[in-house]
Design a protein around this motif. Sequence first.
Motif, PDB file in Angstrom:
ATOM      1  N   ASP A 125       0.831  -1.205   0.000  1.00 16.92           N
ATOM      2  CA  ASP A 125       0.000   0.000   0.000  1.00 16.92           C
ATOM      3  C   ASP A 125       0.868   1.259   0.000  1.00 16.92           C
ATOM      4  OD1 ASP A 125      -2.295  -1.424  -0.038  1.00 16.92           O
ATOM      5  OD2 ASP A 125      -2.912  -0.999   2.019  1.00 16.92           O
ATOM      6  N   ILE A 126       0.327   2.325  -0.586  1.00 15.49           N
ATOM      7  CA  ILE A 126       0.956   3.644  -0.514  1.00 15.49           C
ATOM      8  C   ILE A 126       0.288   4.407   0.619  1.00 15.49           C
ATOM      9  CG2 ILE A 126       1.495   5.777  -1.749  1.00 15.49           C
ATOM     10  CD1 ILE A 126       2.837   3.333  -2.941  1.00 15.49           C
ATOM     11  N   VAL A 127       1.081   4.867   1.587  1.00 19.27           N
ATOM     12  CA  VAL A 127       0.524   5.524   2.762  1.00 19.27           C
ATOM     13  C   VAL A 127       1.274   6.833   3.036  1.00 19.27           C
ATOM     14  CG1 VAL A 127      -0.167   3.332   3.806  1.00 19.27           C
ATOM     15  CG2 VAL A 127       2.068   4.292   4.353  1.00 19.27           C
ATOM     16  N   THR A 128       0.608   7.686   3.804  1.00 21.74           N
ATOM     17  CA  THR A 128       1.229   8.926   4.280  1.00 21.74           C
ATOM     18  C   THR A 128       1.209   8.921   5.801  1.00 21.74           C
ATOM     19  OG1 THR A 128       0.579  10.205   2.325  1.00 21.74           O
ATOM     20  CG2 THR A 128       1.104  11.437   4.315  1.00 21.74           C
ATOM     21  N   TYR A 129       2.412   9.009   6.406  1.00 22.17           N
ATOM     22  CA  TYR A 129       2.533   9.090   7.861  1.00 22.17           C
ATOM     23  C   TYR A 129       3.215  10.416   8.182  1.00 22.17           C
ATOM     24  CZ  TYR A 129       3.825   8.005  12.675  1.00 22.17           C
ATOM     25  OH  TYR A 129       3.974   8.043  14.042  1.00 22.17           O
ATOM     26  N   ASN A 130       2.495  11.299   8.867  1.00 25.72           N
ATOM     27  CA  ASN A 130       2.941  12.683   9.043  1.00 25.72           C
ATOM     28  C   ASN A 130       3.183  13.286   7.655  1.00 25.72           C
ATOM     29  OD1 ASN A 130       2.686  12.406  11.797  1.00 25.72           O
ATOM     30  ND2 ASN A 130       4.835  11.874  12.109  1.00 25.72           N
ATOM     31  N   ASN A 166      -4.095   6.060   4.135  1.00 28.18           N
ATOM     32  CA  ASN A 166      -3.871   4.993   3.158  1.00 28.18           C
ATOM     33  C   ASN A 166      -4.347   5.480   1.792  1.00 28.18           C
ATOM     34  OD1 ASN A 166      -3.861   2.634   1.567  1.00 28.18           O
ATOM     35  ND2 ASN A 166      -4.236   1.351   3.344  1.00 28.18           N
ATOM     36  N   LEU A 167      -3.415   5.575   0.841  1.00 23.97           N
ATOM     37  CA  LEU A 167      -3.748   6.075  -0.492  1.00 23.97           C
ATOM     38  C   LEU A 167      -4.073   4.956  -1.480  1.00 23.97           C
ATOM     39  CD1 LEU A 167      -0.910   8.752  -0.838  1.00 23.97           C
ATOM     40  CD2 LEU A 167      -3.242   9.077  -0.010  1.00 23.97           C
ATOM     41  N   ARG A 171      -9.821   4.903  -5.111  1.00 21.21           N
ATOM     42  CA  ARG A 171      -9.362   5.362  -6.405  1.00 21.21           C
ATOM     43  C   ARG A 171      -8.918   6.812  -6.340  1.00 21.21           C
ATOM     44  NH1 ARG A 171     -14.257   5.464 -10.478  1.00 21.21           N
ATOM     45  NH2 ARG A 171     -14.311   3.276  -9.911  1.00 21.21           N
ATOM     46  N   ALA A 172      -8.120   7.186  -7.314  1.00 19.70           N
ATOM     47  CA  ALA A 172      -7.694   8.583  -7.435  1.00 19.70           C
ATOM     48  C   ALA A 172      -8.340   9.183  -8.678  1.00 19.70           C
ATOM     49  CB  ALA A 172      -6.175   8.660  -7.549  1.00 19.70           C
ATOM     50  N   GLY A 173      -8.698  10.459  -8.594  1.00 20.68           N
ATOM     51  CA  GLY A 173      -9.247  11.179  -9.742  1.00 20.68           C
ATOM     52  C   GLY A 173      -8.247  12.228 -10.202  1.00 20.68           C
ATOM     53  N   LEU A 174      -7.651  12.014 -11.380  1.00 20.84           N
ATOM     54  CA  LEU A 174      -6.668  12.963 -11.910  1.00 20.84           C
ATOM     55  C   LEU A 174      -7.372  13.941 -12.849  1.00 20.84           C
ATOM     56  CD1 LEU A 174      -3.743  10.499 -12.800  1.00 20.84           C
ATOM     57  CD2 LEU A 174      -4.039  11.835 -10.713  1.00 20.84           C
ATOM     58  N   TYR A 175      -7.436  15.190 -12.447  1.00 25.51           N
ATOM     59  CA  TYR A 175      -8.000  16.227 -13.315  1.00 25.51           C
ATOM     60  C   TYR A 175      -6.838  16.853 -14.088  1.00 25.51           C
ATOM     61  CZ  TYR A 175     -12.361  15.790 -10.718  1.00 25.51           C
ATOM     62  OH  TYR A 175     -13.523  15.306 -10.153  1.00 25.51           O
ATOM     63  N   ILE A 176      -6.749  16.524 -15.354  1.00 20.77           N
ATOM     64  CA  ILE A 176      -5.636  16.991 -16.180  1.00 20.77           C
ATOM     65  C   ILE A 176      -6.135  18.121 -17.085  1.00 20.77           C
ATOM     66  CG2 ILE A 176      -3.938  16.353 -17.927  1.00 20.77           C
ATOM     67  CD1 ILE A 176      -3.972  13.533 -16.826  1.00 20.77           C
ATOM     68  N   LYS A 177      -5.501  19.273 -16.950  1.00 21.81           N
ATOM     69  CA  LYS A 177      -5.884  20.460 -17.726  1.00 21.81           C
ATOM     70  C   LYS A 177      -4.924  20.615 -18.904  1.00 21.81           C
ATOM     71  CE  LYS A 177      -7.643  22.680 -13.539  1.00 21.81           C
ATOM     72  NZ  LYS A 177      -9.060  22.553 -13.870  1.00 21.81           N
ATOM     73  N   ILE A 178      -5.489  20.848 -20.096  1.00 22.93           N
ATOM     74  CA  ILE A 178      -4.683  20.935 -21.309  1.00 22.93           C
ATOM     75  C   ILE A 178      -4.897  22.295 -21.989  1.00 22.93           C
ATOM     76  CG2 ILE A 178      -4.092  19.814 -23.488  1.00 22.93           C
ATOM     77  CD1 ILE A 178      -6.371  17.885 -21.294  1.00 22.93           C
ATOM     78  N   GLN A 233      -4.880   4.511  -6.720  1.00 23.87           N
ATOM     79  CA  GLN A 233      -4.109   5.497  -5.969  1.00 23.87           C
ATOM     80  C   GLN A 233      -2.608   5.259  -6.087  1.00 23.87           C
ATOM     81  OE1 GLN A 233      -4.585   8.176  -4.173  1.00 23.87           O
ATOM     82  NE2 GLN A 233      -6.698   8.265  -3.473  1.00 23.87           N
ATOM     83  N   ASP A 234      -2.195   3.994  -5.983  1.00 27.39           N
ATOM     84  CA  ASP A 234      -0.770   3.713  -5.928  1.00 27.39           C
ATOM     85  C   ASP A 234      -0.067   3.868  -7.265  1.00 27.39           C
ATOM     86  OD1 ASP A 234      -2.072   1.577  -7.011  1.00 27.39           O
ATOM     87  OD2 ASP A 234      -1.085   0.048  -5.814  1.00 27.39           O
ATOM     88  N   SER A 235      -0.844   4.104  -8.352  1.00 24.13           N
ATOM     89  CA  SER A 235      -0.235   4.248  -9.684  1.00 24.13           C
ATOM     90  C   SER A 235      -0.448   5.633 -10.278  1.00 24.13           C
ATOM     91  CB  SER A 235      -0.815   3.181 -10.638  1.00 24.13           C
ATOM     92  OG  SER A 235      -0.666   1.885 -10.127  1.00 24.13           O
ATOM     93  N   GLN A 236      -1.045   6.540  -9.532  1.00 22.08           N
ATOM     94  CA  GLN A 236      -1.514   7.788 -10.115  1.00 22.08           C
ATOM     95  C   GLN A 236      -0.401   8.660 -10.692  1.00 22.08           C
ATOM     96  OE1 GLN A 236      -2.824  10.892  -7.289  1.00 22.08           O
ATOM     97  NE2 GLN A 236      -2.511   9.392  -5.652  1.00 22.08           N
TER      98      GLN A 236
END
Length: 271
Positions: A125-130, A166-167, A171-178, A233-236
């Motif tokens: 898993d991809i996580v953030t601690y502090n 826990n990321l 799912r992650a939502g990538l808003y890509i602006k072009i 999330q882990d591949s975003q």
Amino acid sequence: MNLIINLWNFIIKTKILSVLTIFIVGLFLIHVITSTTKRFIISGIDQFETKRRNTIVKLINNIIKYFIYTLMVIFILNAYGVDTKSIIASLGVAGVILGFALQSTVEDFVSGIAIIMDNYFVVGDIVTYNDFTGEVIEMGLKSTKIRKANGEVFIIANRNINSIVNLSQHRAGLYIKIPTAYEEDVEKIERVLNEVIDESKKIPGVLKDSKYLGIDSMDDSAIVYTILIQCRQDSQWQIKRDVLKLIKLAYEKENIKIPYPQIEVHNGKKI
């Protein structure tokens, strides 16, 4: 012949054969039990459940190894005539003393089990601690190791993990602006971006409900189009780079301009 007989007598006398038998049987039991545990537990209904079960298997196997190693030591001592019953009896008193002396270690052990059972996170898993974000690469009975993208490894005592993000479980939502030049045809841009989204769905980790959203803003020098890429999330981060590459290649193929600042240099001549 006498040498062989003497060697055999030495082996019998020193109980080397008994010790070797205990080692072989112990290691065989560890191999069989851990392999069987993995075979019956490791298959999950999805990738998150599979990773969780894989972590549980590693924890169970560690406990099994420690238990069998302890039994091996007891049997070896018993083979040499040591009164193991008194040792086992004394372990009760020693256990109380060690319980106070190793209170923090016990807390780590209990916290580690709670983390796995409550599915806070698992290996992979991809996580953030502090402020530290990375991949969980190892979960032990005492500590957890998290590796950052640049290779740094952060080791946390399990008892200190009271809050973590826990990321990987959502799912992650990538808003890509072009940004795109004003003179480009809107319908053409929309067609190209929809084709990019269809192509991006072939990337591992990109989900099927990714879509084109429309014009996000009309800036001074560009119209900004937006697409939404739904992914794991882990591949975003890698997925975002891959999608941006697809957009660049598609724009080049269709001769679509992406505006960028330009500077005129007059080299001292009159304008």
